[in-house]
Design a protein around this motif. Sequence first.
Motif, PDB file in Angstrom:
ATOM      1  N   ILE A 171      10.315 -14.632  -1.144  1.00 24.41           N
ATOM      2  CA  ILE A 171      10.352 -14.382  -2.592  1.00 24.41           C
ATOM      3  C   ILE A 171       9.782 -15.589  -3.338  1.00 24.41           C
ATOM      4  O   ILE A 171       8.931 -15.461  -4.227  1.00 24.41           O
ATOM      5  CB  ILE A 171      11.793 -14.114  -3.071  1.00 24.41           C
ATOM      6  N   LEU A 172      10.233 -16.801  -2.945  1.00 28.13           N
ATOM      7  CA  LEU A 172       9.793 -18.006  -3.649  1.00 28.13           C
ATOM      8  C   LEU A 172       8.315 -18.289  -3.374  1.00 28.13           C
ATOM      9  O   LEU A 172       7.570 -18.693  -4.273  1.00 28.13           O
ATOM     10  CB  LEU A 172      10.655 -19.202  -3.226  1.00 28.13           C
ATOM     11  N   TYR A 173       7.898 -18.055  -2.135  1.00 28.76           N
ATOM     12  CA  TYR A 173       6.505 -18.299  -1.776  1.00 28.76           C
ATOM     13  C   TYR A 173       5.588 -17.372  -2.572  1.00 28.76           C
ATOM     14  O   TYR A 173       4.557 -17.798  -3.098  1.00 28.76           O
ATOM     15  CB  TYR A 173       6.322 -18.084  -0.277  1.00 28.76           C
ATOM     16  N   ALA A 174       5.991 -16.095  -2.681  1.00 29.41           N
ATOM     17  CA  ALA A 174       5.183 -15.145  -3.451  1.00 29.41           C
ATOM     18  C   ALA A 174       5.061 -15.615  -4.897  1.00 29.41           C
ATOM     19  O   ALA A 174       3.992 -15.516  -5.505  1.00 29.41           O
ATOM     20  CB  ALA A 174       5.815 -13.757  -3.388  1.00 29.41           C
ATOM     21  N   ALA A 175       6.164 -16.142  -5.443  1.00 30.11           N
ATOM     22  CA  ALA A 175       6.124 -16.629  -6.827  1.00 30.11           C
ATOM     23  C   ALA A 175       5.208 -17.843  -6.950  1.00 30.11           C
ATOM     24  O   ALA A 175       4.460 -17.971  -7.923  1.00 30.11           O
ATOM     25  CB  ALA A 175       7.534 -16.974  -7.300  1.00 30.11           C
ATOM     26  N   LEU A 176       5.247 -18.720  -5.951  1.00 34.56           N
ATOM     27  CA  LEU A 176       4.381 -19.911  -5.986  1.00 34.56           C
ATOM     28  C   LEU A 176       2.907 -19.528  -5.968  1.00 34.56           C
ATOM     29  O   LEU A 176       2.083 -20.120  -6.659  1.00 34.56           O
ATOM     30  CB  LEU A 176       4.680 -20.813  -4.780  1.00 34.56           C
ATOM     31  N   ARG A 177       2.595 -18.496  -5.155  1.00 28.97           N
ATOM     32  CA  ARG A 177       1.197 -18.072  -5.048  1.00 28.97           C
ATOM     33  C   ARG A 177       0.681 -17.520  -6.363  1.00 28.97           C
ATOM     34  O   ARG A 177      -0.523 -17.449  -6.577  1.00 28.97           O
ATOM     35  CB  ARG A 177       1.028 -16.989  -3.970  1.00 28.97           C
ATOM     36  N   ALA A 178       1.604 -17.085  -7.222  1.00 28.55           N
ATOM     37  CA  ALA A 178       1.184 -16.424  -8.466  1.00 28.55           C
ATOM     38  C   ALA A 178       1.064 -17.403  -9.628  1.00 28.55           C
ATOM     39  O   ALA A 178       0.777 -17.000 -10.748  1.00 28.55           O
ATOM     40  CB  ALA A 178       2.173 -15.307  -8.808  1.00 28.55           C
ATOM     41  N   ILE A 179       1.304 -18.702  -9.382  1.00 30.28           N
ATOM     42  CA  ILE A 179       1.186 -19.678 -10.468  1.00 30.28           C
ATOM     43  C   ILE A 179      -0.284 -19.798 -10.877  1.00 30.28           C
ATOM     44  O   ILE A 179      -1.151 -19.968 -10.020  1.00 30.28           O
ATOM     45  CB  ILE A 179       1.702 -21.063 -10.020  1.00 30.28           C
ATOM     46  N   PRO A 180      -0.574 -19.688 -12.186  1.00 31.65           N
ATOM     47  CA  PRO A 180      -1.972 -19.787 -12.614  1.00 31.65           C
ATOM     48  C   PRO A 180      -2.538 -21.181 -12.323  1.00 31.65           C
ATOM     49  O   PRO A 180      -1.850 -22.180 -12.554  1.00 31.65           O
ATOM     50  CB  PRO A 180      -1.908 -19.528 -14.121  1.00 31.65           C
TER      51      PRO A 180
ATOM     52  N   GLY B 199       3.169   0.243  -3.650  1.00 30.99           N
ATOM     53  CA  GLY B 199       4.537   0.059  -4.132  1.00 30.99           C
ATOM     54  C   GLY B 199       5.513   0.962  -3.400  1.00 30.99           C
ATOM     55  O   GLY B 199       6.611   0.555  -3.038  1.00 30.99           O
ATOM     56  N   VAL B 200       5.093   2.217  -3.169  1.00 36.89           N
ATOM     57  CA  VAL B 200       5.961   3.173  -2.478  1.00 36.89           C
ATOM     58  C   VAL B 200       6.275   2.675  -1.068  1.00 36.89           C
ATOM     59  O   VAL B 200       7.425   2.711  -0.626  1.00 36.89           O
ATOM     60  CB  VAL B 200       5.307   4.568  -2.415  1.00 36.89           C
ATOM     61  N   VAL B 201       5.241   2.167  -0.382  1.00 39.02           N
ATOM     62  CA  VAL B 201       5.471   1.675   0.979  1.00 39.02           C
ATOM     63  C   VAL B 201       6.442   0.502   0.966  1.00 39.02           C
ATOM     64  O   VAL B 201       7.311   0.388   1.837  1.00 39.02           O
ATOM     65  CB  VAL B 201       4.138   1.281   1.647  1.00 39.02           C
ATOM     66  N   THR B 202       6.328  -0.358  -0.053  1.00 41.51           N
ATOM     67  CA  THR B 202       7.253  -1.489  -0.151  1.00 41.51           C
ATOM     68  C   THR B 202       8.690  -1.004  -0.278  1.00 41.51           C
ATOM     69  O   THR B 202       9.584  -1.469   0.442  1.00 41.51           O
ATOM     70  CB  THR B 202       6.901  -2.354  -1.372  1.00 41.51           C
ATOM     71  N   PHE B 270       7.771  -4.814  10.727  1.00 38.83           N
ATOM     72  CA  PHE B 270       7.493  -5.930   9.829  1.00 38.83           C
ATOM     73  C   PHE B 270       6.159  -6.582  10.135  1.00 38.83           C
ATOM     74  O   PHE B 270       5.419  -6.955   9.235  1.00 38.83           O
ATOM     75  CB  PHE B 270       8.611  -6.965   9.897  1.00 38.83           C
ATOM     76  N   LEU B 271       5.862  -6.718  11.426  1.00 42.54           N
ATOM     77  CA  LEU B 271       4.597  -7.352  11.782  1.00 42.54           C
ATOM     78  C   LEU B 271       3.426  -6.472  11.346  1.00 42.54           C
ATOM     79  O   LEU B 271       2.427  -6.951  10.839  1.00 42.54           O
ATOM     80  CB  LEU B 271       4.535  -7.602  13.287  1.00 42.54           C
ATOM     81  N   LYS B 275       1.377  -6.862   4.906  1.00 45.11           N
ATOM     82  CA  LYS B 275       0.692  -6.817   3.631  1.00 45.11           C
ATOM     83  C   LYS B 275       1.613  -6.235   2.557  1.00 45.11           C
ATOM     84  O   LYS B 275       1.668  -6.716   1.443  1.00 45.11           O
ATOM     85  CB  LYS B 275      -0.532  -5.930   3.816  1.00 45.11           C
ATOM     86  N   TYR B 276       2.372  -5.182   2.941  1.00 39.21           N
ATOM     87  CA  TYR B 276       3.133  -4.450   1.945  1.00 39.21           C
ATOM     88  C   TYR B 276       4.364  -5.200   1.487  1.00 39.21           C
ATOM     89  O   TYR B 276       4.625  -5.320   0.301  1.00 39.21           O
ATOM     90  CB  TYR B 276       3.518  -3.072   2.488  1.00 39.21           C
ATOM     91  N   TRP B 277       5.173  -5.707   2.453  1.00 42.18           N
ATOM     92  CA  TRP B 277       6.390  -6.349   1.966  1.00 42.18           C
ATOM     93  C   TRP B 277       6.075  -7.609   1.200  1.00 42.18           C
ATOM     94  O   TRP B 277       6.789  -8.002   0.301  1.00 42.18           O
ATOM     95  CB  TRP B 277       7.443  -6.564   3.042  1.00 42.18           C
ATOM     96  N   GLN B 278       4.952  -8.253   1.528  1.00 44.92           N
ATOM     97  CA  GLN B 278       4.631  -9.457   0.774  1.00 44.92           C
ATOM     98  C   GLN B 278       4.188  -9.122  -0.640  1.00 44.92           C
ATOM     99  O   GLN B 278       4.636  -9.734  -1.591  1.00 44.92           O
ATOM    100  CB  GLN B 278       3.580 -10.264   1.518  1.00 44.92           C
ATOM    101  N   SER B 279       3.343  -8.091  -0.788  1.00 42.91           N
ATOM    102  CA  SER B 279       2.906  -7.752  -2.132  1.00 42.91           C
ATOM    103  C   SER B 279       4.072  -7.210  -2.947  1.00 42.91           C
ATOM    104  O   SER B 279       4.183  -7.467  -4.136  1.00 42.91           O
ATOM    105  CB  SER B 279       1.776  -6.731  -2.085  1.00 42.91           C
ATOM    106  N   GLY B 280       4.987  -6.494  -2.295  1.00 42.62           N
ATOM    107  CA  GLY B 280       6.131  -5.939  -3.002  1.00 42.62           C
ATOM    108  C   GLY B 280       7.030  -7.024  -3.542  1.00 42.62           C
ATOM    109  O   GLY B 280       7.522  -6.945  -4.664  1.00 42.62           O
ATOM    110  N   LEU B 281       7.242  -8.064  -2.736  1.00 38.32           N
ATOM    111  CA  LEU B 281       8.092  -9.145  -3.201  1.00 38.32           C
ATOM    112  C   LEU B 281       7.443  -9.897  -4.345  1.00 38.32           C
ATOM    113  O   LEU B 281       8.116 -10.388  -5.230  1.00 38.32           O
ATOM    114  CB  LEU B 281       8.401 -10.098  -2.046  1.00 38.32           C
ATOM    115  N   THR B 282       6.122  -9.963  -4.333  1.00 36.29           N
ATOM    116  CA  THR B 282       5.448 -10.613  -5.454  1.00 36.29           C
ATOM    117  C   THR B 282       5.773  -9.874  -6.735  1.00 36.29           C
ATOM    118  O   THR B 282       6.145 -10.470  -7.742  1.00 36.29           O
ATOM    119  CB  THR B 282       3.916 -10.578  -5.257  1.00 36.29           C
ATOM    120  N   THR B 283       5.666  -8.546  -6.679  1.00 35.04           N
ATOM    121  CA  THR B 283       5.954  -7.754  -7.869  1.00 35.04           C
ATOM    122  C   THR B 283       7.380  -7.983  -8.340  1.00 35.04           C
ATOM    123  O   THR B 283       7.625  -8.169  -9.522  1.00 35.04           O
ATOM    124  CB  THR B 283       5.792  -6.249  -7.556  1.00 35.04           C
ATOM    125  N   GLY B 284       8.325  -7.956  -7.389  1.00 31.62           N
ATOM    126  CA  GLY B 284       9.722  -8.036  -7.779  1.00 31.62           C
ATOM    127  C   GLY B 284      10.131  -9.423  -8.223  1.00 31.62           C
ATOM    128  O   GLY B 284      10.953  -9.595  -9.107  1.00 31.62           O
TER     129      GLY B 284
END
Lengths: 290, 288
Positions: A171-180, B199-202, B270-271, B275-284
């Motif tokens: 979660i934190l890594y994803a947030a870091l990657r999104a920093i402009p 998003g659905v896959v996430t 997971f392996l 791609k999906y769980w990482q992009s999903g966590l970015t959104t959340g």
Amino acid sequence: MRRARTWTGYLFVAPFLVVFVAMLVVPLAYAAYLSLFKDQLIGGTVFGGLDNYARALTDSRLLDGVWRMARFFLTQVPIMLGLALFFALALDSGVLRLVRLFRLGIYIPYAVPSVVAALMWGYIYGPSFGPLAQLADKLGISSPNLLSGDFALGSLANVVTWEFTGYNMIILYAALRAIPPELYEAAAVDGAGPWRTAWSVKIPAIRSALLLTVIFSLIGSFQLFNEPQLLQRLAPNVIDSSYTPNLYAYSLAFTSQEVNYAAAVSFLIGLVIVIASYTVLLATNRRSKP
Amino acid sequence: MTTITARRRRGNVLTLAMLAFLIYFLMPLFWLFVASTKTTGDLFSSFGLWFADDFSLLSNVRATLTYGDGVYVRWLLNTLLYAVTSAGGAAALAALGGYGFAKYRFRGDRALFGLVLGSIMVPTTALAIPTYLLFSKVGLVNTPWAIILPSLVSPFGLYLMRVYAQDAIPDSLLEAARIDGAGEFGIFFKVVLRLLMPGVVTVLLFTLVATWNNYFLPLIMLNNPSLYPVTVGLASWSSQSAAGGGATGDLLALVVTGSLLSVVPLVAAFLLLQKYWQSGLTTGGVKQ
């Protein structure tokens, strides 16, 4: 046209809301209703008003459990989130090698069911064929019993840390990657080193993600059940039926059949979590305002 | 020049430190694998973090899958059934609802969404006991529905899908489809759903993990071993092996091997779906 579209909006959200009401609102309301009654030896179930709550607030077994989880939250969660933040910053640092390996390797425990995690660590802690005891034996030192009174909470904290550090890291890594990138440019102009950049640019920029991990960990700590319930078999004298509030509610409902009191207890656990979450939210919101 | 060597040195120190942590995170799984290759006797007599002379993985797997008329296979299939139906249903409900909240304005939409969002904090266990009592009144206890129905609600999934739909579906696209005369639900199934897919896959993946790992709910809802998911089954084997001595001693190897087998599908998922769980966590995680 407008009016028609309004109704379509309802139609889209209706299936979710119907299940939401049936599986979330109704059980909660039912728990609230049940908690107002009490079982008596004479007269059966009678209306008791807030008697169950009064009893719960003076029930030392429940209060001990809540206090234990508060201690757990204040010690385990900082360690876990500190590690997760460190790992996320390391992955994002640009100088770490094998980034993919670390990201996956640390995250993998999250895919392990908590039942399996608890069983596995239970065996690893164990005195008979656990590798820790075997190693200590080889070195000629007596290994401490990791599930004795002094160590049990720490051993439990270790299982939870092992399971969830990677999840929080992602979660934190994803947030870091999104920093402009503009933020970094300003820091570079100021001549800030990597530590300074991490501290004054990166961490403030991912505040909302950090907050999310704190709230999720708070919810997780106060409703801890699976791990202590499985470790209980290895150390029944230390981890008793009220070790965590949730274990207590479970044993009230299913062992001692005090359904009404159990409903009040689980309602109170929920209340503690909601109040604690809002306290965290309010405290951080206030601080961020100028 | 100096800064480059300094950077490289820093990278080395950091990589070494991370390797130490990686060992901590992978050690238990390595132990589990090693332990699954041992007979119960070797578990006690050989060092836990290395292989014994006999490599009994295959015979352990065979014993795990055939013990008690293949009850373990049954548990795996149950888990699969519960996880796939719950995750599929939850993802579908979240996709419809999230899109509805993101793209339509209707009376009370904010209040309703706020209510759902607030419920993320309601602990599942505060719900489990009253749900059990309600289900036992209507005769749903001890049926697969007792596990599937409560798992269909994913407030976090709805939240993710709303955030996702807001970004992934341009309003101009919807307007264009409306001008072409497409109906609202036609638009959703023909145009929107494809764009919502990541998003659905996430959400699917998160619910899949949650149901796969679910223990508390099936523990209280089910008392018929042939309905158990793998988590409750393994826990029951482990308590039998702890309680009985010699007669059930061999169950220990089965608990260990069964644990290993139950981990494999999720780790594989997971392996494959990184791609999906990482992009999903970015959104959340990033959006407020």
